[in-house]
Design an enzyme around this catalytic site. Structure first.
Site, PDB file in Angstrom:
ATOM      1  N   ARG A  15       0.229  -1.423  -0.171  1.00  0.00           N
ATOM      2  CA  ARG A  15       0.099  -0.114   0.777  1.00  0.00           C
ATOM      3  C   ARG A  15       0.653   0.919  -0.313  1.00  0.00           C
ATOM      4  O   ARG A  15       0.577   2.214   0.381  1.00  0.00           O
ATOM      5  CB  ARG A  15      -0.536  -0.227   0.992  1.00  0.00           C
ATOM      6  CG  ARG A  15      -2.047  -1.163   1.148  1.00  0.00           C
ATOM      7  CD  ARG A  15      -3.132  -0.827   1.923  1.00  0.00           C
ATOM      8  NE  ARG A  15      -4.825  -1.729   1.702  1.00  0.00           N
ATOM      9  CZ  ARG A  15      -4.297  -3.405   2.335  1.00  0.00           C
ATOM     10  NH1 ARG A  15      -3.178  -3.655   3.091  1.00  0.00           N
ATOM     11  NH2 ARG A  15      -5.250  -4.268   2.511  1.00  0.00           N
TER      12      ARG A  15
ATOM     13  N   LYS B  64       3.833  10.993 -12.076  1.00  0.00           N
ATOM     14  CA  LYS B  64       2.721  10.456 -12.414  1.00  0.00           C
ATOM     15  C   LYS B  64       3.543   8.598 -12.207  1.00  0.00           C
ATOM     16  O   LYS B  64       4.207   8.845 -13.438  1.00  0.00           O
ATOM     17  CB  LYS B  64       2.525  10.936 -13.953  1.00  0.00           C
ATOM     18  CG  LYS B  64       1.505  11.874 -13.547  1.00  0.00           C
ATOM     19  CD  LYS B  64       1.016  12.073 -15.041  1.00  0.00           C
ATOM     20  CE  LYS B  64      -0.375  12.954 -15.197  1.00  0.00           C
ATOM     21  NZ  LYS B  64      -0.299  13.772 -16.996  1.00  0.00           N
TER      22      LYS B  64
ATOM     23  N   GLU C   2      10.284  17.006 -24.864  1.00  0.00           N
ATOM     24  CA  GLU C   2       9.581  17.162 -24.022  1.00  0.00           C
ATOM     25  C   GLU C   2      10.447  18.639 -23.596  1.00  0.00           C
ATOM     26  O   GLU C   2       9.692  19.696 -23.037  1.00  0.00           O
ATOM     27  CB  GLU C   2       9.667  16.032 -23.246  1.00  0.00           C
ATOM     28  CG  GLU C   2       8.537  14.363 -23.245  1.00  0.00           C
ATOM     29  CD  GLU C   2       7.943  15.186 -23.313  1.00  0.00           C
ATOM     30  OE1 GLU C   2       7.320  16.764 -22.928  1.00  0.00           O
ATOM     31  OE2 GLU C   2       7.146  13.911 -23.360  1.00  0.00           O
TER      32      GLU C   2
ATOM     33  N   LYS D  68       7.944  22.370 -15.075  1.00  0.00           N
ATOM     34  CA  LYS D  68       7.177  21.404 -14.786  1.00  0.00           C
ATOM     35  C   LYS D  68       6.634  22.012 -13.303  1.00  0.00           C
ATOM     36  O   LYS D  68       5.528  21.641 -13.011  1.00  0.00           O
ATOM     37  CB  LYS D  68       7.581  19.811 -14.795  1.00  0.00           C
ATOM     38  CG  LYS D  68       6.736  19.262 -15.086  1.00  0.00           C
ATOM     39  CD  LYS D  68       7.057  17.323 -15.483  1.00  0.00           C
ATOM     40  CE  LYS D  68       6.092  16.979 -14.889  1.00  0.00           C
ATOM     41  NZ  LYS D  68       5.962  15.305 -15.971  1.00  0.00           N
TER      42      LYS D  68
ATOM     43  N   GLU E 233      -3.420  16.794 -11.226  1.00  0.00           N
ATOM     44  CA  GLU E 233      -4.222  16.941 -12.587  1.00  0.00           C
ATOM     45  C   GLU E 233      -5.523  17.873 -12.584  1.00  0.00           C
ATOM     46  O   GLU E 233      -6.280  17.005 -13.491  1.00  0.00           O
ATOM     47  CB  GLU E 233      -3.877  16.391 -13.784  1.00  0.00           C
ATOM     48  CG  GLU E 233      -4.013  16.390 -15.567  1.00  0.00           C
ATOM     49  CD  GLU E 233      -3.567  15.552 -16.392  1.00  0.00           C
ATOM     50  OE1 GLU E 233      -3.939  15.132 -17.413  1.00  0.00           O
ATOM     51  OE2 GLU E 233      -2.357  15.505 -15.972  1.00  0.00           O
TER      52      GLU E 233
ATOM     53  N   ARG F 215      -2.611  21.461 -14.960  1.00  0.00           N
ATOM     54  CA  ARG F 215      -1.740  20.787 -15.143  1.00  0.00           C
ATOM     55  C   ARG F 215      -1.833  19.360 -16.687  1.00  0.00           C
ATOM     56  O   ARG F 215      -0.973  19.454 -17.439  1.00  0.00           O
ATOM     57  CB  ARG F 215      -1.371  19.821 -14.472  1.00  0.00           C
ATOM     58  CG  ARG F 215      -0.279  18.400 -14.543  1.00  0.00           C
ATOM     59  CD  ARG F 215       0.304  17.675 -13.317  1.00  0.00           C
ATOM     60  NE  ARG F 215       0.888  16.480 -13.553  1.00  0.00           N
ATOM     61  CZ  ARG F 215       1.781  15.565 -12.288  1.00  0.00           C
ATOM     62  NH1 ARG F 215       1.187  16.218 -11.597  1.00  0.00           N
ATOM     63  NH2 ARG F 215       2.425  14.947 -13.033  1.00  0.00           N
TER      64      ARG F 215
ATOM     65  N   ASN G  75       0.081  17.503 -21.504  1.00  0.00           N
ATOM     66  CA  ASN G  75       0.021  17.135 -22.183  1.00  0.00           C
ATOM     67  C   ASN G  75      -0.284  17.658 -23.557  1.00  0.00           C
ATOM     68  O   ASN G  75      -1.087  17.154 -24.400  1.00  0.00           O
ATOM     69  CB  ASN G  75      -1.289  16.421 -22.017  1.00  0.00           C
ATOM     70  CG  ASN G  75      -1.262  15.366 -20.581  1.00  0.00           C
ATOM     71  OD1 ASN G  75      -0.496  14.974 -20.789  1.00  0.00           O
ATOM     72  ND2 ASN G  75      -2.510  15.456 -20.080  1.00  0.00           N
TER      73      ASN G  75
ATOM     74  N   HIS H  66      -0.116  15.646 -26.453  1.00  0.00           N
ATOM     75  CA  HIS H  66      -0.223  13.887 -26.285  1.00  0.00           C
ATOM     76  C   HIS H  66      -0.767  12.989 -26.720  1.00  0.00           C
ATOM     77  O   HIS H  66      -1.305  12.244 -26.622  1.00  0.00           O
ATOM     78  CB  HIS H  66       0.243  13.750 -24.902  1.00  0.00           C
ATOM     79  CG  HIS H  66       1.039  14.079 -24.121  1.00  0.00           C
ATOM     80  ND1 HIS H  66       2.316  15.026 -24.416  1.00  0.00           N
ATOM     81  CD2 HIS H  66       2.822  12.918 -23.464  1.00  0.00           C
ATOM     82  CE1 HIS H  66       3.149  14.913 -23.990  1.00  0.00           C
ATOM     83  NE2 HIS H  66       3.509  14.100 -22.890  1.00  0.00           N
TER      84      HIS H  66
ATOM     85  N   HIS I 250      -0.214   9.469 -27.567  1.00  0.00           N
ATOM     86  CA  HIS I 250       0.156   8.578 -27.757  1.00  0.00           C
ATOM     87  C   HIS I 250      -1.251   7.688 -28.394  1.00  0.00           C
ATOM     88  O   HIS I 250      -0.792   6.735 -28.618  1.00  0.00           O
ATOM     89  CB  HIS I 250      -1.127   8.776 -26.333  1.00  0.00           C
ATOM     90  CG  HIS I 250      -0.263   8.935 -25.228  1.00  0.00           C
ATOM     91  ND1 HIS I 250      -0.682  10.329 -24.291  1.00  0.00           N
ATOM     92  CD2 HIS I 250       0.921   9.266 -25.064  1.00  0.00           C
ATOM     93  CE1 HIS I 250       0.156   9.832 -22.758  1.00  0.00           C
ATOM     94  NE2 HIS I 250       1.408   9.079 -23.258  1.00  0.00           N
TER      95      HIS I 250
ATOM     96  N   HIS J  63       8.366   7.883 -27.656  1.00  0.00           N
ATOM     97  CA  HIS J  63       7.233   9.359 -27.528  1.00  0.00           C
ATOM     98  C   HIS J  63       7.544  10.094 -27.180  1.00  0.00           C
ATOM     99  O   HIS J  63       6.752  10.553 -27.548  1.00  0.00           O
ATOM    100  CB  HIS J  63       7.671   8.082 -25.762  1.00  0.00           C
ATOM    101  CG  HIS J  63       6.514   9.076 -24.760  1.00  0.00           C
ATOM    102  ND1 HIS J  63       4.708   9.303 -25.170  1.00  0.00           N
ATOM    103  CD2 HIS J  63       7.085  10.156 -24.446  1.00  0.00           C
ATOM    104  CE1 HIS J  63       4.725  10.385 -23.999  1.00  0.00           C
ATOM    105  NE2 HIS J  63       5.727  10.893 -23.610  1.00  0.00           N
TER     106      HIS J  63
END
Length: 380
Positions: A130, A152, A194, A235, A245, A249, A253, A256, A260, A274
């Site tokens: 956990r 993330k 990026e 960032k 997000e 935030r 993206n 993206h 993606h 990527h």
């Protein structure tokens, strides 16, 4: 703006998130300080290092040596290189290896690698017992400026990129710019997408500086550390304002949603890294913004011209093995429907109202997006 002289002292960028605050340490040779930094933060903890086969050949022993010199016992978990490891099988393997190594809640997971390893190891740390702490040691440019910062973590689903994961902030990020020397030109250029993204979405002056200095960054000159630190500060500032997000935030993206979908369409393979998908996606986002009358066509062309000058793909036709039969508009629309920014089935895009000023545009008309993609697939 001109590139600063190369600074031999590490640069520290703070991500101020209250009890979850941490530092990003950037500099040439800072990997040697990893053990001392970890020992100061978590006295008595043991460390399990998650890395991939390629990174292990270059940096695993040096990482272990730094930790052992600080009295930190280590174990190692080595996964396959590439997106194939960001899978259900990959996360099961890493978790089972961590349990077998008897990693406890007061121990640490160390992600030694690029974005794939960082996402995979961070997700394993988030769910193991956990939640255990983890440290990011990013070894690619993309990871140093983007994926190692912000918490993330996750894996891919066969239905899309990063659809399973958790927010789990690292305890520390140690970004040694010397490790970038072992990257291929293609890997480094993919990470550069990026870097350019931060200029396109929020800092036109930085973008203009990149237009002048990108060759020095690619060559490992004085501009490299400055570009990395500037990207991390950009960032970190957004993450501090919107950690999970819920709003701003999402601007990170940019490129993206398209990117993606292209990665999924190419099977998360080395046909398209990527960062290469992000580069094409940024160009598509800029051109779609121009089509909607949000920015001038000259600004969209400027984005495309700079990314091409940096050696990045900028058109769908630049994808290895491209054909309209293999990558079609309907298939891309279906993949974009799985984007994490979709709300009640409606597409949300990150577009540009100016170069250096991205905005969130909800409920974009799908038919218009499909028609735009069809033209781009046809080479328009």
């Amino acid at each position: 703006m001109t590139a600063p002289l190369k600074n031999t002292d590490p640069v520290t960028v703070e991500v101020a998130l209250g009890e979850r605050a941490y530092d990003i340490v950037i500099g040439r040779g800072v990997l040697a300080s990893l053990g001392a930094r970890v020992a100061a933060l978590r006295p008595g903890a043991r460390a399990a290092i998650v890395t991939d086969e390629y990174v292990a050949t270059h940096w695993l022993r040096k990482t272990e040596a730094s930790l052992l010199d600080a009295g930190i016992a280590t174990s190692r978990i080595v996964v396959d290189e590439g997106e194939v490891s960001k899978s259900w099988e990959g996360i099961e393997y890493v978790c089972e290896q961590l349990i077998a190594a008897k990693v406890e809640r007061n121990d640490l997971v160390i992600a030694l690698g690029g974005g794939v390893v960082g996402d995979l190891a961070g997700f394993a740390a988030a769910i193991l017992r956990r939640g255990v702490d983890f440290v990011q040691v990013p070894t690619s440019l993309l990871a140093q400026v983007d994926s190692s910062v912000g918490g993330k973590t996750g894996i891919n689903s066969p239905q899309g990129k990063n659809l399973v994961g958790a927010f789990h902030q690292p305890l520390l990020v140690v970004a040694d710019t010397a490790v970038l020397d072992t990257l291929s030109q293609r890997q480094f250029r993919a990470g550069y997408a990026e870097v350019a993204k931060y200029g396109v979405l929020g800092d036109e002056a930085f973008f203009a500086w990149l237009e002048v200095n990108h060759a020095d960054i690619l060559a490992g000159g004085a501009a490299r550390e400055h570009a990395i630190a500037t990207s991390c500060r950009a960032k970190a500032a957004i993450v501090m304002r919107d950690e999970r997000e819920n709003g701003e935030r999402a601007l990170l993206n940019l490129g993206h949603t398209f990117g993606h979908a292209l990665e999924a369409a190419t099977g998360f393979s080395d046909r398209l890294y990527h960062g290469e998908g992000v580069a094409i996606g940024m160009v598509l986002a800029a051109e779609f913004s121009a089509e909607l009358g949000m920015i001038a066509e000259a600004d969209a062309a400027r984005v495309k011209r700079h990314l091409a000058a940096a050696g990045l793909p900028t058109r769908l036709q630049d994808i290895a093995g491209f054909s309209q039969e293999r990558i079609g508009a309907d298939a891309l629309m279906e993949l974009m429907a799985q984007d994490k920014k979709v709300r009640r089935g409606r597409l949300t895009f990150i577009l540009l109202k100016a170069l250096g000023q991205a905005v969130i545009v909800p409920e974009v008309e799908p038919l218009r997006v499909r028609e735009f993609l069809a033209r781009k697939l046809a080479g328009a």
